[in-house]
Motif scaffolding. Sequence first.
Motif, mmCIF file in Angstrom:
data_model
loop_
_atom_site.group_PDB
_atom_site.id
_atom_site.type_symbol
_atom_site.label_atom_id
_atom_site.label_comp_id
_atom_site.label_asym_id
_atom_site.label_seq_id
_atom_site.Cartn_x
_atom_site.Cartn_y
_atom_site.Cartn_z
ATOM 1 N N ARG A 91 0.810 -1.219 0.000
ATOM 2 C CA ARG A 91 0.000 0.000 0.000
ATOM 3 C C ARG A 91 0.843 1.269 0.000
ATOM 4 N NH1 ARG A 91 -3.180 -2.726 4.156
ATOM 5 N NH2 ARG A 91 -5.000 -3.703 3.192
ATOM 6 N N ALA A 92 1.990 1.245 0.656
ATOM 7 C CA ALA A 92 2.819 2.450 0.754
ATOM 8 C C ALA A 92 4.296 2.051 0.787
ATOM 9 C CB ALA A 92 2.457 3.251 1.996
ATOM 10 N N THR A 223 -3.122 15.863 9.381
ATOM 11 C CA THR A 223 -3.194 14.483 8.895
ATOM 12 C C THR A 223 -3.275 13.488 10.054
ATOM 13 O OG1 THR A 223 -1.901 15.152 6.963
ATOM 14 C CG2 THR A 223 -2.083 12.793 7.396
ATOM 15 N N ALA A 224 -2.588 13.780 11.152
ATOM 16 C CA ALA A 224 -2.625 12.870 12.300
ATOM 17 C C ALA A 224 -4.047 12.725 12.834
ATOM 18 C CB ALA A 224 -1.697 13.381 13.402
ATOM 19 N N CYS A 225 -4.806 13.800 12.845
ATOM 20 C CA CYS A 225 -6.198 13.734 13.308
ATOM 21 C C CYS A 225 -7.038 12.874 12.371
ATOM 22 C CB CYS A 225 -6.789 15.135 13.393
ATOM 23 S SG CYS A 225 -6.019 16.192 14.651
ATOM 24 N N LEU A 226 -6.806 13.026 11.087
ATOM 25 C CA LEU A 226 -7.531 12.198 10.124
ATOM 26 C C LEU A 226 -7.218 10.717 10.333
ATOM 27 C CD1 LEU A 226 -7.072 14.278 6.839
ATOM 28 C CD2 LEU A 226 -9.086 14.163 8.306
ATOM 29 N N GLY A 227 -5.960 10.430 10.663
ATOM 30 C CA GLY A 227 -5.572 9.042 10.899
ATOM 31 C C GLY A 227 -6.297 8.430 12.078
ATOM 32 N N VAL A 228 -6.486 9.204 13.148
ATOM 33 C CA VAL A 228 -7.205 8.710 14.324
ATOM 34 C C VAL A 228 -8.654 8.403 13.959
ATOM 35 C CG1 VAL A 228 -8.077 9.347 16.596
ATOM 36 C CG2 VAL A 228 -5.725 9.901 15.965
ATOM 37 N N VAL A 229 -9.290 9.299 13.233
ATOM 38 C CA VAL A 229 -10.685 9.092 12.827
ATOM 39 C C VAL A 229 -10.798 7.856 11.937
ATOM 40 C CG1 VAL A 229 -12.607 10.066 11.513
ATOM 41 C CG2 VAL A 229 -11.249 11.532 13.022
ATOM 42 N N ALA A 230 -9.845 7.679 11.016
ATOM 43 C CA ALA A 230 -9.875 6.524 10.112
ATOM 44 C C ALA A 230 -9.766 5.221 10.890
ATOM 45 C CB ALA A 230 -8.740 6.625 9.093
ATOM 46 N N GLU A 236 -8.719 2.418 7.632
ATOM 47 C CA GLU A 236 -7.296 2.748 7.526
ATOM 48 C C GLU A 236 -6.765 2.589 6.105
ATOM 49 O OE1 GLU A 236 -6.274 0.974 11.857
ATOM 50 O OE2 GLU A 236 -7.860 0.307 10.516
ATOM 51 N N ALA A 237 -7.259 1.562 5.394
ATOM 52 C CA ALA A 237 -6.775 1.354 4.026
ATOM 53 C C ALA A 237 -7.159 2.534 3.134
ATOM 54 C CB ALA A 237 -7.331 0.054 3.458
ATOM 55 N N MET A 238 -8.383 3.015 3.269
ATOM 56 C CA MET A 238 -8.814 4.180 2.485
ATOM 57 C C MET A 238 -7.997 5.406 2.860
ATOM 58 S SD MET A 238 -12.534 6.049 2.236
ATOM 59 C CE MET A 238 -13.266 4.768 1.227
ATOM 60 N N PHE A 239 -7.762 5.593 4.173
ATOM 61 C CA PHE A 239 -6.977 6.741 4.622
ATOM 62 C C PHE A 239 -5.570 6.667 4.048
ATOM 63 C CE2 PHE A 239 -3.919 8.370 7.804
ATOM 64 C CZ PHE A 239 -4.210 9.717 7.698
ATOM 65 N N GLN A 240 -4.977 5.474 4.034
ATOM 66 C CA GLN A 240 -3.636 5.327 3.493
ATOM 67 C C GLN A 240 -3.591 5.702 2.013
ATOM 68 O OE1 GLN A 240 -0.507 4.435 4.965
ATOM 69 N NE2 GLN A 240 -0.024 5.295 2.971
#
Length: 280
Positions: A91-92, A223-230, A236-240
């Motif tokens: 994925r990354a 971005t860190a906040c978005l990661g917590v919500v994901a 998480e896969a969509m966020f990545q």
Amino acid sequence: MQAGHAVTGGVRHDTTLPEGVAPFVTGDLATASLRLDGFDAVVHAAGLAHRRGVPLEVWRRANVIASENLARAVSSQARFIYVSSIGIYGRAPSGIVTEQTASAPQDDYALSKLEAEERLADMLGARLRILRPAAIVGPHCPGNIPLLLKLIRRGLPLPFGSIRNARSFVDIEDVAALTTLMLQENAPSLVLAAHPEPISTPDLIRALARGLSRPARLLPVPTACLGVVARVLGREAMFQSLSGSFIARPVQAMAMGWRPARNLSASLERAAAAERVIKG
């Protein structure tokens, strides 16, 4: 067709195909018993993708067993082009992905595509050509782009303004052009399909918004906040895929003389504009 090839399109059920493409009903490739004598080459792009919660055996049935059956159906002289996935690299992945990068599938879909590649290599040997495209851009493309188009069309603010990433995509027409080049007898056995210039998620959204003739309402949420919500939402896969970087360099394709027909922003605008025409 534009390259002078006579084209037959394999379809599961009888349907209308573009002008000049003769239909050939295959049925379910995972269970079909076919003979494809008389064809100089077969391009296998069918398969299962963009699904959630699918067991590994379902992925294998659609992407491995079906590929094996199709390979058995072709004549012993026909070239076989398998349209795989750049997701085989993970994925990354760190650094820039090329044909030399080691595979590292991180989900069952990518694993099934890699298993299909390996099985086809055993069956077909030097007659096999593998094309690994990046995320494909075009009218009605799958993945995250339809979701982003829906959100942009609704005028909703998108919290991706602070993302600083770079991701590779490829236009569907450029994939078709590269596939045609791979029909050549001296084509490489493995080729990546990716636009030479990656794009960030905010710039991708801006291009889609231009295609829809709508404003891109981007909010600078950390971005860190978005990661917590994901993580809380199990996405998480969509966020990545929206926040991480994935840069592929199409070394072999460029060496063959392949070049994209348009820049990536123009491809995204074109895909969005096609949706605008349909939705009105």
